[in-house]
Design a protein around this motif. Structure first.
Motif, PDB file in Angstrom:
ATOM      1  N   GLY A   1       0.826  -1.209   0.000  1.00  0.00           N
ATOM      2  CA  GLY A   1       0.000   0.000   0.000  1.00  0.00           C
ATOM      3  C   GLY A   1       0.856   1.253   0.000  1.00  0.00           C
ATOM      4  O   GLY A   1       0.635   2.169  -0.783  1.00  0.00           O
ATOM      5  N   ARG A   2       1.856   1.271   0.864  1.00  0.00           N
ATOM      6  CA  ARG A   2       2.738   2.443   0.920  1.00  0.00           C
ATOM      7  C   ARG A   2       3.475   2.630  -0.399  1.00  0.00           C
ATOM      8  O   ARG A   2       3.687   3.746  -0.850  1.00  0.00           O
TER       9      ARG A   2
ATOM     10  N   GLY B   1       2.011   4.763  -2.789  1.00  0.00           N
ATOM     11  CA  GLY B   1       1.840   6.159  -2.377  1.00  0.00           C
ATOM     12  C   GLY B   1       0.629   6.430  -1.495  1.00  0.00           C
ATOM     13  O   GLY B   1       0.276   7.585  -1.275  1.00  0.00           O
ATOM     14  N   LEU B   2      -0.032   5.383  -0.988  1.00  0.00           N
ATOM     15  CA  LEU B   2      -1.173   5.625  -0.097  1.00  0.00           C
ATOM     16  C   LEU B   2      -0.694   6.333   1.172  1.00  0.00           C
ATOM     17  O   LEU B   2       0.377   6.031   1.690  1.00  0.00           O
ATOM     18  N   SER B   3      -1.506   7.262   1.672  1.00  0.00           N
ATOM     19  CA  SER B   3      -1.216   7.876   2.968  1.00  0.00           C
ATOM     20  C   SER B   3      -1.599   6.885   4.062  1.00  0.00           C
ATOM     21  O   SER B   3      -2.290   5.897   3.803  1.00  0.00           O
TER      22      SER B   3
ATOM     23  N   GLN C   1      -5.306   6.579   4.220  1.00  0.00           N
ATOM     24  CA  GLN C   1      -5.849   5.799   3.105  1.00  0.00           C
ATOM     25  C   GLN C   1      -5.546   4.320   3.272  1.00  0.00           C
ATOM     26  O   GLN C   1      -6.366   3.461   2.968  1.00  0.00           O
TER      27      GLN C   1
ATOM     28  N   HIS D   1      -8.590   1.838   3.190  1.00  0.00           N
ATOM     29  CA  HIS D   1      -8.776   0.998   2.004  1.00  0.00           C
ATOM     30  C   HIS D   1      -8.157  -0.384   2.133  1.00  0.00           C
ATOM     31  O   HIS D   1      -8.534  -1.303   1.409  1.00  0.00           O
ATOM     32  N   VAL D   2      -7.168  -0.531   3.006  1.00  0.00           N
ATOM     33  CA  VAL D   2      -6.453  -1.811   3.072  1.00  0.00           C
ATOM     34  C   VAL D   2      -6.623  -2.494   4.427  1.00  0.00           C
ATOM     35  O   VAL D   2      -7.069  -3.644   4.507  1.00  0.00           O
TER      36      VAL D   2
END
Ligand SMILES: Nc1ncnc2c1ncn2[C@@H]1O[C@H](COP(=O)(O)OP(=O)(O)OP(=O)(O)O)[C@@H](O)[C@H]1O
Ligand SMILES: [Mg+2]
Lengths: 221, 258
Positions: free
Chosen positions: A122-123, A126-128, A131, A135-136
């Motif tokens: 996820g990171r 670029g997910l914050s 997020q 989302h995850v």
């Protein structure tokens, strides 16, 4: 002693209402408990300094004191501090206090069961952190903890009978009132038993089914 | 030509153990660099530092001339420019293939859905998996999941792609389909940093081989020179292990060796 069927029939509208109250208290408490648990679980998972201690203390306190005593404290002790509340409000607050603690533990365990690799991938797109959580982590933690979440929902729904002690007209309170007024003990207990079976048994069966499905895991099956 | 990626005197510690020691490495735009080296020499750590998954302990790291080790670096921004694919394809298990692909473009880059969808489908078609767009990861083979993980990174339109042993967890018959995808990217001129144990692939795809040992870069060379004439004793030993495997008598079951 005879079994008064006609009397039972005459009480059914009142019991129907009582089932409504039970469901109302239970469902509201489930939602508010979940909200409390979400915040607490986030505090625990992110190891927020100080707050983490507070949450741990709260969870231990709530899980290790009887619900009835919590309820009396809220209903009788808070008013003496100048906070006057209805039986219904006391019921919701107390159930949330208890439910929030149990669900906190369930969610924390669920979040910790999400593989670290999922966070990294996820990171890496670029997910914050927020997020990532939304989302995850939460969907997967929710899925992993669904059976125990659901078991706790059923538990909370059953515990609502305790709030009869502060005159909330749910199923147990209604039963006791009729017994006190008309001495129809057997009839009323029979009705209560039947309601409990009809209300809780399907939920337990649903729970068993859910657990079975989730053992094979997840999505796309 | 100035370098797209530049490690300079780069150090990384895990506790007391120094796993990257004054690493100097420059990668030009469009270059394909394959990093080789024995297990534990720091290959994964090097890639992970470039993506901000590990923090550095000194030195410089520049992307397009911009210092990444300065405080205030927005790693979320960097990660959109530097895609990374891992050994075990970590697709999001609770999402369909398309949702996996669209999460970054829609939520991180805030792009239009129809535009991102068109790109995702085009890339899926390119890796031969358009028909799987509504499947869930667990319904796919390892090789298919890994190709989708590559597409998930590509959907962010990165400038660089990092591949960390992306075929190491795959059954032998699925290795080829994944390597072909990477080879396609190399042919298109994308900048790639690849860690692999597939020597034939390294030789075929690389513009340059970087050989690491114990946290240092021991030598860098074009693949032909490196494989036919390694300069250091460590690299010779390393390559001998692989040529030993290739030269084993044919009687051995081929599957165990490939
Ligand atoms: N999170 C960590 N904490 C502590 N030590 C670590 C951590 N990650 C890696 N290391 C150590 O750092 C060194 C380099 O690890 P790294 O994973 O980069 O090696 P590698 O070259 O990728 O090896 P392999 O070929 O086995 O994947 C190893 O000694 C490893 O044990
Ligand atoms: Mg590695």
């Amino acid at each position: 002693m005879s079994f008064d069927v006609a009397f039972i029939l005459s009480t059914l509208p009142a019991f129907l209402k009582a089932v409504g109250v039970t469901l109302q208290v239970g469902l509201i408490a489930i939602v508010t408990s979940l909200l409390v648990a979400l915040v607490n679980a986030a505090i625990l998972v992110y190891r927020t300094p100080y707050l983490q201690r507070v949450v741990q203390l709260y969870v231990e306190l709530a899980r290790n004191t009887p619900l009835l005593i919590q309820l009396f404290f809220v209903y009788f002790a808070l008013p003496s501090l100048g906070l006057k509340i209805s039986g219904f409000a006391a019921a919701i607050i107390t159930m949330t206090f208890l439910g929030g603690a149990y669900l906190t533990e369930v969610l924390r365990a669920g979040v910790e069961a999400v593989p670290r690799a999922q966070l990294e991938s996820g990171r890496s797109i670029g997910l914050s952190e927020a997020q990532l959580l939304w989302h995850v982590i939460l969907p997967q933690a929710g899925l992993l903890s669904l059976p125990s979440l659901f078991a706790n929902f059923v538990f909370l729904l059953k515990e609502t009978t305790v709030v009869s002690a502060v005159a909330v007209p749910e199923i147990l309170y209604t039963t006791k009132s009729y017994i006190a007024l008309y001495y129809k003990t057997y009839e009323m207990l029979a009705v209560l038993t039947l309601i409990c079976v009809l209300l809780f048994l399907p939920l337990s069966l649903l729970l068993r089914y859910l657990e079975g499905r989730l053992q094979h895991g997840q999505f796309g099956s | 030509m100035s370098a797209l990626i530049e490690f300079e005197g780069f150090n990384k510690f895990f506790g007391d153990q120094q796993v990257l020691k004054a690493v100097d490495l420059q990668v030009r735009r469009g270059e394909v660099v394959v990093i080789l080296g024995p297990s534990g020499c720091g290959k994964s750590t090097l890639l992970r530092c470039l993506n901000g998954l590990e923090s550095a302990d000194g030195g410089h790291l520049r992307l397009g001339g911009e210092e990444l080790l300065a405080p205030g670096t927005d790693w979320r921004q960097v990660r959109q420019r530097v895609g990374m694919v891992f050994q075990s394809y970590h697709l999001f298990g609770h999402m369909s293939v398309l949702d996996n692909l669209l999460l970054g473009p829609l939520k991180v880059q805030k792009r239009q859905r129809h535009e991102a969808l068109a790109q995702a489908q085009a890339l899926l078609a390119r890796v031969g998996l358009l028909d799987k767009r509504d499947a869930y990861p667990r319904q796919l083979s390892g090789g298919q999941q890994q190709r989708i993980a590559i597409v998930r990174s590509l959907c962010m339109n990165p400038e660089v792609m990092l591949f960390d042993e992306v075929t190491a967890a795959l059954d032998p018959e699925m290795v080829k389909e994944v390597l072909q995808v990477i080879q396609g990217l190399a042919r298109d001129g994308m900048t790639l940093l690849i860690v692999t144990h597939e020597m034939a692939f390294a030789r075929a795809v690389a513009d340059r081989i970087v050989f690491m040992d114990a946290g240092r870069i021991l030598e860098q060379n074009d693949p032909e020179s490196f494989f036919s004439n390694p300069q250091t004793a460590r690299a010779q030993q390393f390559l001998e292990k692989f040529s030993y495997m290739e030269s084993l008598p044919k009687k051995m079951p081929a599957k165990e060796l490939s």
